[in-house]
Design a protein around this motif. Sequence first.
Motif, PDB file in Angstrom:
ATOM      1  N   ALA A   1       2.727  11.566  -0.655  1.00  9.76           N
ATOM      2  CA  ALA A   1       2.107  11.297   0.502  1.00  9.76           C
ATOM      3  C   ALA A   1       3.065  12.165   1.657  1.00  9.76           C
ATOM      4  CB  ALA A   1       2.478   9.852   1.113  1.00  9.76           C
ATOM      5  N   THR A   2       2.082  12.571   2.690  1.00  7.40           N
ATOM      6  CA  THR A   2       2.547  13.581   3.690  1.00  7.40           C
ATOM      7  C   THR A   2       2.403  12.706   5.270  1.00  7.40           C
ATOM      8  OG1 THR A   2       0.354  14.292   3.840  1.00  7.40           O
ATOM      9  CG2 THR A   2       1.920  15.574   2.364  1.00  7.40           C
ATOM     10  N   SER A   3       2.009  11.586   5.240  1.00  5.58           N
ATOM     11  CA  SER A   3       1.776  11.167   6.603  1.00  5.58           C
ATOM     12  C   SER A   3       3.307  10.556   7.118  1.00  5.58           C
ATOM     13  CB  SER A   3       0.779  10.018   6.665  1.00  5.58           C
ATOM     14  OG  SER A   3       1.283   8.935   5.832  1.00  5.58           O
ATOM     15  N   PRO A   4       3.530  10.306   8.446  1.00  7.27           N
ATOM     16  CA  PRO A   4       4.677   9.869   9.036  1.00  7.27           C
ATOM     17  C   PRO A   4       4.840   8.537   8.111  1.00  7.27           C
ATOM     18  CG  PRO A   4       3.458  11.186  10.567  1.00  7.27           C
ATOM     19  CD  PRO A   4       2.617  11.128   9.421  1.00  7.27           C
ATOM     20  N   ILE A   5       4.051   7.528   8.440  1.00  3.83           N
ATOM     21  CA  ILE A   5       4.071   6.392   8.247  1.00  3.83           C
ATOM     22  C   ILE A   5       4.410   5.955   6.688  1.00  3.83           C
ATOM     23  CG2 ILE A   5       1.553   5.921   7.907  1.00  3.83           C
ATOM     24  CD1 ILE A   5       1.936   3.097   8.775  1.00  3.83           C
ATOM     25  N   HIS A   6       3.785   6.902   5.767  1.00  2.00           N
ATOM     26  CA  HIS A   6       4.153   6.796   4.171  1.00  2.00           C
ATOM     27  C   HIS A   6       5.382   7.423   4.047  1.00  2.00           C
ATOM     28  CE1 HIS A   6       0.247   5.856   1.976  1.00  2.00           C
ATOM     29  NE2 HIS A   6       0.209   5.263   3.256  1.00  2.00           N
ATOM     30  N   MET A   7       5.813   8.490   4.717  1.00  7.18           N
ATOM     31  CA  MET A   7       6.937   9.062   4.311  1.00  7.18           C
ATOM     32  C   MET A   7       8.094   8.173   4.489  1.00  7.18           C
ATOM     33  SD  MET A   7       6.512  13.288   4.702  1.00  7.18           S
ATOM     34  CE  MET A   7       5.963  13.406   6.487  1.00  7.18           C
ATOM     35  N   LYS A   8       8.171   7.616   5.957  1.00 12.61           N
ATOM     36  CA  LYS A   8       9.048   6.905   6.508  1.00 12.61           C
ATOM     37  C   LYS A   8       9.348   5.649   5.753  1.00 12.61           C
ATOM     38  CE  LYS A   8      11.184   4.879  10.696  1.00 12.61           C
ATOM     39  NZ  LYS A   8      10.654   4.541  12.107  1.00 12.61           N
ATOM     40  N   TYR A   9       8.106   4.953   5.570  1.00 13.35           N
ATOM     41  CA  TYR A   9       8.319   3.487   4.960  1.00 13.35           C
ATOM     42  C   TYR A   9       8.105   3.263   3.467  1.00 13.35           C
ATOM     43  CZ  TYR A   9       8.275   2.119  10.208  1.00 13.35           C
ATOM     44  OH  TYR A   9       8.457   2.199  11.191  1.00 13.35           O
ATOM     45  N   LYS A  10       7.302   3.972   2.982  1.00 11.17           N
ATOM     46  CA  LYS A  10       7.075   3.914   1.567  1.00 11.17           C
ATOM     47  C   LYS A  10       8.157   4.822   0.663  1.00 11.17           C
ATOM     48  CE  LYS A  10       3.714   5.835  -0.536  1.00 11.17           C
ATOM     49  NZ  LYS A  10       2.686   6.446  -1.187  1.00 11.17           N
ATOM     50  N   LEU A  11       7.881   6.110   1.010  1.00 14.55           N
ATOM     51  CA  LEU A  11       8.869   6.948   0.290  1.00 14.55           C
ATOM     52  C   LEU A  11      10.154   6.825   0.557  1.00 14.55           C
ATOM     53  CD1 LEU A  11       6.489  10.251  -0.032  1.00 14.55           C
ATOM     54  CD2 LEU A  11       6.615   8.425  -1.654  1.00 14.55           C
TER      55      LEU A  11
ATOM     56  N   PHE B   1      -3.052  19.542  -6.438  1.00 14.02           N
ATOM     57  CA  PHE B   1      -2.296  18.732  -5.761  1.00 14.02           C
ATOM     58  C   PHE B   1      -2.804  17.898  -4.340  1.00 14.02           C
ATOM     59  CE2 PHE B   1       0.658  18.247  -1.962  1.00 14.02           C
ATOM     60  CZ  PHE B   1       1.690  17.675  -2.536  1.00 14.02           C
ATOM     61  N   SER B   2      -2.350  16.601  -4.187  1.00 19.25           N
ATOM     62  CA  SER B   2      -2.948  16.029  -3.228  1.00 19.25           C
ATOM     63  C   SER B   2      -1.861  15.437  -2.155  1.00 19.25           C
ATOM     64  CB  SER B   2      -3.661  14.736  -3.826  1.00 19.25           C
ATOM     65  OG  SER B   2      -4.911  14.949  -4.108  1.00 19.25           O
ATOM     66  N   LEU B   3      -2.328  15.634  -0.833  1.00 18.76           N
ATOM     67  CA  LEU B   3      -1.515  15.190   0.037  1.00 18.76           C
ATOM     68  C   LEU B   3      -1.993  13.716   0.578  1.00 18.76           C
ATOM     69  CD1 LEU B   3      -2.170  18.296   0.741  1.00 18.76           C
ATOM     70  CD2 LEU B   3      -0.830  17.933   2.550  1.00 18.76           C
ATOM     71  N   GLU B   4      -1.471  12.752  -0.140  1.00 18.93           N
ATOM     72  CA  GLU B   4      -1.896  11.359   0.134  1.00 18.93           C
ATOM     73  C   GLU B   4      -1.740  10.958   1.599  1.00 18.93           C
ATOM     74  OE1 GLU B   4       0.318   8.307  -1.809  1.00 18.93           O
ATOM     75  OE2 GLU B   4      -0.912   6.740  -1.447  1.00 18.93           O
ATOM     76  N   ASP B   5      -2.825  10.371   2.030  1.00 20.45           N
ATOM     77  CA  ASP B   5      -2.939   9.954   3.566  1.00 20.45           C
ATOM     78  C   ASP B   5      -3.005  11.232   4.376  1.00 20.45           C
ATOM     79  OD1 ASP B   5      -3.290   7.935   5.055  1.00 20.45           O
ATOM     80  OD2 ASP B   5      -1.030   7.637   5.438  1.00 20.45           O
ATOM     81  N   GLY B   6      -3.752  12.207   3.807  1.00 16.36           N
ATOM     82  CA  GLY B   6      -3.667  13.353   4.550  1.00 16.36           C
ATOM     83  C   GLY B   6      -4.209  13.503   5.698  1.00 16.36           C
ATOM     84  N   SER B   7      -5.147  12.581   5.925  1.00 17.69           N
ATOM     85  CA  SER B   7      -5.967  12.262   7.181  1.00 17.69           C
ATOM     86  C   SER B   7      -5.175  11.743   8.303  1.00 17.69           C
ATOM     87  CB  SER B   7      -7.277  11.470   6.937  1.00 17.69           C
ATOM     88  OG  SER B   7      -6.997  10.334   6.540  1.00 17.69           O
TER      89      SER B   7
END
Length: 511
Positions: free
Chosen positions: A104-114, A141-147
């Motif tokens: 995942a590359t979105s701020p929300i996924h990087m901060k809270y999930k990863l 390669f996929s950028l999860e939550d890319g949008s």
Amino acid sequence: MNTIKDKLVIFDTTLRDGEQSPGASMTKEEKVRIATMLERMKVDVIEAGFAIASQGDFEAVQAVAETVKDSTVCSLARAMGPDIIRAGESLKKANSGRIHTFIATSPIHMKYKLQMEPEDVLRQAVEAVKSARQFTDDVEFSLEDGSRSEPEFMYRIIEAVIKAGAGTINIPDTVGYGEPEEYGAMFKRVIENVPNSDKAIFSTHCHNDLGLAVANSLSAVMNGVRQVECTINGLGERAGNASLEEIVMAVRTRQDLYPVDTGIDTTHIVPTSRLVSSITGFPVQPNKAIVGANAFAHESGIHQDGILKHRETYEIMRAEDVGWGNNRLVLGKHSGRAAVKARYEELGVTFADPAEFSVLFQRFKDLADKKHEIFDEDLQSLISGAADPVEHYQLTDLEVRSKSGSNPRAQLQLTIDGEVCSCEAEGSGPVDATFKAIESVVGSNADLKLYSVNAVTQGTDSQGSVTVRLERDGRLVNGVGADTDILIASAKAYLDALNLLASKNSKAQGV
Ligand SMILES: CC(=O)SCCNC(=O)CCNC(=O)[C@H](O)C(C)(C)COP(=O)(O)OP(=O)(O)OC[C@H]1O[C@@H](n2cnc3c(N)ncnc32)[C@H](O)[C@@H]1OP(=O)(O)O
Ligand SMILES: CC(C)C(=O)C(=O)O
Ligand SMILES: [Mn+2]
């Protein structure tokens, strides 16, 4: 003028993202059956599973990889060593195997999930792609939550993973938040801003939380994307993924708009849709585009008249091209003279006298006000001028009770010519009990023979359709009932059969 079109890669993820739909888990054998159909359809890439998810899924990916020869077989892997090793092992026997790794590359996924810093995410992505390349040259390669990711961060990570050896870059709309114009524009900007973007194929992967998965995918195609990730029947997480059949048929039907062609053999679409539906137990809604039972069916008189004069007046695709036998004109309350007359002609009945047909057509409308659909048997009985059969028999009561610790009991009550006729029976399940009840009513009519009772259930015992076949004096008739409640459906089917017999008998007696 002949324009050469780009190839649009069709990446089917029914067996991976489709399977993530709660309740849609598939066994190895089921995955192989579906993958075989997908291969026949000429799907380019089949994502067969997530090899590290379980031993069963590992074996399923392995079995698909061993069976499928013409399509690329793919396994998903998180951006971490054990996942990638497992994916690589599962694909060993594939003619053509792809590892699909993601983070995942979105701020929300990087901060809270990863719970990772962006720089660590970038580093892990690059390492994952490099490890995957040790197993195969075909790495996605996929950028999860890319949008929902920051554009500048995406440009950097995409440039780095392409350099590390990823040949396909997927920017999913993981949570179905995207809007077509915005999501398409995102791809345009990414392709313009990533210096080595020409070294990769860009891919779209959309979810349907706002009902926009197909629109978003097509907008991405308009903006340079050349791979679409999709599923049969739109099966997938939450509200589902973009539907394969809709994407493929949109591109094919609007060749004037889209700069791409798929290599899909569309005649396999409906059989594959049915297989996925029967294996997962997820019914396809009748009004679903392309594969729904009503997608090529017409009940409205004005439409039927148009179709009879020139099919393209109301159909933009041919039913045969997507694997339906043909389109269907269904007779019902909204039908007009043209369709009714055409059906009679198919049954060998013509009308020399327009006044005679008008009388018949009025009877047709009267009956259609009381019935969902008018079948050929109804048309025959209308000719005989039989009395409205619906009033002859009436279902007065149908009740199913479960006695604790024992089998359910069904009570069926009918009035036939004012006389109440009821029975009660016990069965191994509610449907069985209802059938036994029907059987015992039929048994009390000495001249009436129950031929067969067939229930087609969808998903659970409480949905579906029932066909009851009855015989009297050597004449066989079918009663078909459909309802969300199969018990009511079976009673309706029984009534339907009785009504048809009644009208046939009165016709035979010259009534
Ligand atoms: C958008 C998508 O569709 S992503 C795919 C989703 N599909 C699935 O999850 C189905 C299969 N999943 C599974 O069977 C399991 O979740 C497994 C085997 C993958 C992992 O199981 P577990 O090790 O028990 O971890 P769990 O599922 O509880 O949590 C996920 C872990 O992976 C991490 N993670 C999530 N995505 C990634 C990624 N792309 N790369 C690296 N790590 C990741 C999470 O941060 C979490 O780590 P933590 O345990 O250190 O907090
Ligand atoms: C694993 C990725 C591609 C995914 O399914 C998503 O982001 O929806
Ligand atoms: Mn997904």
